[in-house]
Design a protein around this motif. Sequence first.
Motif, PDB file in Angstrom:
ATOM      1  N   TYR A 131       0.832  -1.197   0.000  1.00  0.00           N
ATOM      2  CA  TYR A 131       0.000   0.000   0.000  1.00  0.00           C
ATOM      3  C   TYR A 131       0.865   1.245   0.000  1.00  0.00           C
ATOM      4  CZ  TYR A 131       1.031   0.264   5.014  1.00  0.00           C
ATOM      5  OH  TYR A 131       1.679   0.337   6.224  1.00  0.00           O
ATOM      6  N   LYS A 132       0.181   2.332  -0.314  1.00  0.00           N
ATOM      7  CA  LYS A 132       0.859   3.642  -0.354  1.00  0.00           C
ATOM      8  C   LYS A 132      -0.080   4.633   0.328  1.00  0.00           C
ATOM      9  CE  LYS A 132       1.643   7.008  -3.952  1.00  0.00           C
ATOM     10  NZ  LYS A 132       1.583   7.290  -5.357  1.00  0.00           N
TER      11      LYS A 132
ATOM     12  N   LEU B  95      -9.878   5.559  -1.113  1.00  0.00           N
ATOM     13  CA  LEU B  95      -9.195   4.271  -1.262  1.00  0.00           C
ATOM     14  C   LEU B  95      -9.156   3.913  -2.732  1.00  0.00           C
ATOM     15  CD1 LEU B  95      -7.947   1.802   0.143  1.00  0.00           C
ATOM     16  CD2 LEU B  95     -10.214   0.788   0.224  1.00  0.00           C
ATOM     17  N   ILE B  96      -7.944   3.786  -3.261  1.00  0.00           N
ATOM     18  CA  ILE B  96      -7.779   3.437  -4.677  1.00  0.00           C
ATOM     19  C   ILE B  96      -7.224   2.018  -4.726  1.00  0.00           C
ATOM     20  CG2 ILE B  96      -6.743   4.147  -6.874  1.00  0.00           C
ATOM     21  CD1 ILE B  96      -8.448   6.355  -5.469  1.00  0.00           C
ATOM     22  N   ASN B 101       0.981  -6.625 -10.747  1.00  0.00           N
ATOM     23  CA  ASN B 101       1.367  -7.954 -11.247  1.00  0.00           C
ATOM     24  C   ASN B 101       0.399  -9.037 -10.781  1.00  0.00           C
ATOM     25  OD1 ASN B 101       3.719  -6.909 -12.459  1.00  0.00           O
ATOM     26  ND2 ASN B 101       4.791  -7.056 -10.489  1.00  0.00           N
ATOM     27  N   GLY B 102      -0.878  -8.776 -10.934  1.00  0.00           N
ATOM     28  CA  GLY B 102      -1.891  -9.767 -10.601  1.00  0.00           C
ATOM     29  C   GLY B 102      -2.263  -9.791  -9.127  1.00  0.00           C
ATOM     30  N   GLU B 103      -1.563  -9.019  -8.322  1.00  0.00           N
ATOM     31  CA  GLU B 103      -1.935  -8.980  -6.900  1.00  0.00           C
ATOM     32  C   GLU B 103      -2.485  -7.594  -6.581  1.00  0.00           C
ATOM     33  OE1 GLU B 103       0.048 -11.093  -3.190  1.00  0.00           O
ATOM     34  OE2 GLU B 103       0.754  -9.025  -3.409  1.00  0.00           O
ATOM     35  N   ALA B 104      -3.491  -7.590  -5.686  1.00  0.00           N
ATOM     36  CA  ALA B 104      -4.102  -6.304  -5.329  1.00  0.00           C
ATOM     37  C   ALA B 104      -3.179  -5.493  -4.427  1.00  0.00           C
ATOM     38  CB  ALA B 104      -5.431  -6.556  -4.614  1.00  0.00           C
ATOM     39  N   GLY B 105      -3.275  -4.219  -4.572  1.00  0.00           N
ATOM     40  CA  GLY B 105      -2.598  -3.290  -3.671  1.00  0.00           C
ATOM     41  C   GLY B 105      -3.514  -2.095  -3.541  1.00  0.00           C
ATOM     42  N   PHE B 106      -3.175  -1.136  -2.715  1.00  0.00           N
ATOM     43  CA  PHE B 106      -4.057   0.023  -2.619  1.00  0.00           C
ATOM     44  C   PHE B 106      -3.304   1.276  -2.256  1.00  0.00           C
ATOM     45  CE2 PHE B 106      -4.254   0.367   2.012  1.00  0.00           C
ATOM     46  CZ  PHE B 106      -4.047  -0.933   2.471  1.00  0.00           C
ATOM     47  N   GLU B 107      -3.964   2.378  -2.542  1.00  0.00           N
ATOM     48  CA  GLU B 107      -3.446   3.678  -2.129  1.00  0.00           C
ATOM     49  C   GLU B 107      -4.494   4.291  -1.206  1.00  0.00           C
ATOM     50  OE1 GLU B 107      -2.668   6.387  -5.350  1.00  0.00           O
ATOM     51  OE2 GLU B 107      -2.264   8.070  -4.011  1.00  0.00           O
ATOM     52  N   ASP B 117      -1.609   7.725  14.093  1.00  0.00           N
ATOM     53  CA  ASP B 117      -2.380   6.647  14.730  1.00  0.00           C
ATOM     54  C   ASP B 117      -3.657   6.365  13.947  1.00  0.00           C
ATOM     55  OD1 ASP B 117      -1.677   7.797  18.148  1.00  0.00           O
ATOM     56  OD2 ASP B 117      -0.455   6.689  16.695  1.00  0.00           O
ATOM     57  N   ILE B 118      -4.339   7.430  13.562  1.00  0.00           N
ATOM     58  CA  ILE B 118      -5.610   7.290  12.831  1.00  0.00           C
ATOM     59  C   ILE B 118      -5.345   6.633  11.478  1.00  0.00           C
ATOM     60  CG2 ILE B 118      -7.554   8.561  11.818  1.00  0.00           C
ATOM     61  CD1 ILE B 118      -7.691   8.985  14.727  1.00  0.00           C
ATOM     62  N   ILE B 119      -4.281   7.071  10.809  1.00  0.00           N
ATOM     63  CA  ILE B 119      -3.973   6.538   9.479  1.00  0.00           C
ATOM     64  C   ILE B 119      -3.618   5.049   9.591  1.00  0.00           C
ATOM     65  CG2 ILE B 119      -2.353   6.658   7.538  1.00  0.00           C
ATOM     66  CD1 ILE B 119      -2.116   9.682   8.092  1.00  0.00           C
ATOM     67  N   ASN B 120      -2.778   4.710  10.581  1.00  0.00           N
ATOM     68  CA  ASN B 120      -2.378   3.306  10.740  1.00  0.00           C
ATOM     69  C   ASN B 120      -3.572   2.423  11.081  1.00  0.00           C
ATOM     70  OD1 ASN B 120       0.289   3.876  10.155  1.00  0.00           O
ATOM     71  ND2 ASN B 120       0.868   4.149  12.290  1.00  0.00           N
TER      72      ASN B 120
END
Lengths: 332, 345
Positions: A131-132, B95-96, B101-107, B117-120
């Motif tokens: 993630y980013k 949330l994007i 490479n075929g695996e999900a990720g996000f921004e 703390d809130i972000i984590n």
Amino acid sequence: MKRIISIFKRDVVVATRDFVLLYIIVAPILLALLLSVFAPDVADSSAIFVYDESLKETEINKLEEIGHVIKLNDKDEIITRVNDSDDVYGLIKNKDNYEIILEGNEAGNIEGLMKLVVSYLNSDKDNWLIYKISSIDFKLPPVVSIGTTSLIITSIILGGMIIGLNIVEDKEFSTINALNTSPLGKIEYILGKSVLGIILPIIHTPIVLKIMGLEGLKLTQLGFIVLVSSLFTIFYGLMIGTISSNQLSAIASAKGMMFVLAGSILGAIALKESLHYLLYWSPLYWIYQAIYKIVAGISTWRYLWISSGAIILITMILFGVLNKYQKKYNTL
Amino acid sequence: MNKFLSLLDKEFKLTIRNYYLFIVLAIALILILVIRFVVPSEINMEKSLYLYPNKEAVKTLEDTNYQNLENKSTVFSSKEEVIKAMEKDYNSLGLILKSNNGEAGFELITQGYENDDIINMAIVDIQSYLGRIEFDDSSQVTILREGSSLENIPLNLNVVPLAIMLESALMGLFLISVMLILEKDHKTIKAFVTTPTNVTLLLGAKLITMLLYSFLSAILIVVFTVGVNVNWVNTLILIGLTSIWSSCLGLTIANLYKSLTSAMMPLIIVSLLLGAPVVSYFAPMFAPTYLKIMPTYSLMLGLKEALFVSGSNTMFLEAAKFSIFLVIIFSASTIMTKKFATGKQ
């Protein structure tokens, strides 16, 4: 013009007695100082976890990433702390099983949140999705933007209250009757009474912004909307002065109106934008929204013209109603 | 006793003549209407989530809780739309979902003001929805006070303790000062000093008048909002004690000033300071010491307990002890400053 200025001068002289003028100028500034101390603490608030020695260092480090942590000596101390009036969440480990300790009156689904926290402690970050984190660069916490806007509006309303109380004082001591025998016209009297109430927000606004550390705002826009809002300040003061025959009823009518006004500001904060049309009747809603957008750095001149138009239109309608009331009951 | 009763009678007549009873009833009615018909019973204070899901990434998340996440979000068709929506809503996250490479990720797109703390915590929540944190339901949960849950209290009723604290209990602070200053202005107090009755009895009569009005206002608001099934004893004790100390505080301030406008600012500042703990009412994790020492902090929690939690007295006892202490302090200050009420400096 000379007569308006002499009414204003008289009000200033009266206000300097008993340090009234000093209080009027200092009060919103004092509140801004308090808010500037208070606001960073609110912005920094997050969940508070209390634990004891049963948790490992890796678990404590993970907890520190998602909240504040307080280490206590044993379960009894944790229970005492959790039982305190604020919301803190206890977490200990019994052999290999976690125990979550809650008071029972916490807001929201805290049990679910704590089970998620425990799941997080058990998880392996190497399995996480990549993630980013990015941001839209809106660095102003809501407590600062809403708090600053509320302070500026407090100054606007305070100005109105001062106008109203001054008028009521003149009524009580029959000064108005004496003035009616002079060449002073009613409009001149009202304008003279209003000058002090209008000047106050203009003095307070830049000082409040400076104390809150808000620089780079569009001061021209802010000055413009504060000036337009002075029409509402005059109406509010005149309303109090017209319908109240003494200072007790002036306080009561100011208080009654305050619920209505505060309601429109709370609605602007809490309601979804799609429901804001329910608040369009309130000049204070438009004043709040305009000032908030300027403080938050998202204002446009187009919105300011629309909100100024709404403030002027609604306030003029209210003036019309007040004028009819005054003529019918001859209260001024 | 007769002197006191006749003073009390005079105070009541004065308040009725000045439409004060009407004002108390009108404000109580306004609050009842606002609580019942304007304040919503539920409001979602959680951050809104604006989502742009990449289709390939979504395919890889079929065996996860992704669908629940999507159901809770507002879905857009591009990142730019997500950002535009976020700019209009300061209480939102973006949330994007992406495919690497075929695996999900996000921004995760934040507003910018959130602390780490809130972000984590948000990241943890998202990872859980997307199947990378296995939900562990095996923990033992110890609830220290069973039956004290306030989860099912609607939001509009949740504000009743604040309404009766700020309006009913603290009404004496302003109004008693106004009444006293008006009497000073009209020289009624100076005339009164020449009578056999003493000023302390007069001030006492004012306190009792305010007390009875506080009870009237609180009873009306509670009955027509929460209903009659509350702990009336605790509620009225807290309101009574608060009415007495706030009225004494109002009298002390009024004794020190010659005119209403000069007393107004200290009264407003004191009111605002006493109202500060309201922040903690809606954000209980924010309770710094400087708010906890305010008498209204324990009062609002004590009232909340008295109205909504049966069989519990903890907050009531804390609030009552604090209020008794303040009654003593402010009664003493009223007596010490009463000479100013008669113009003797």
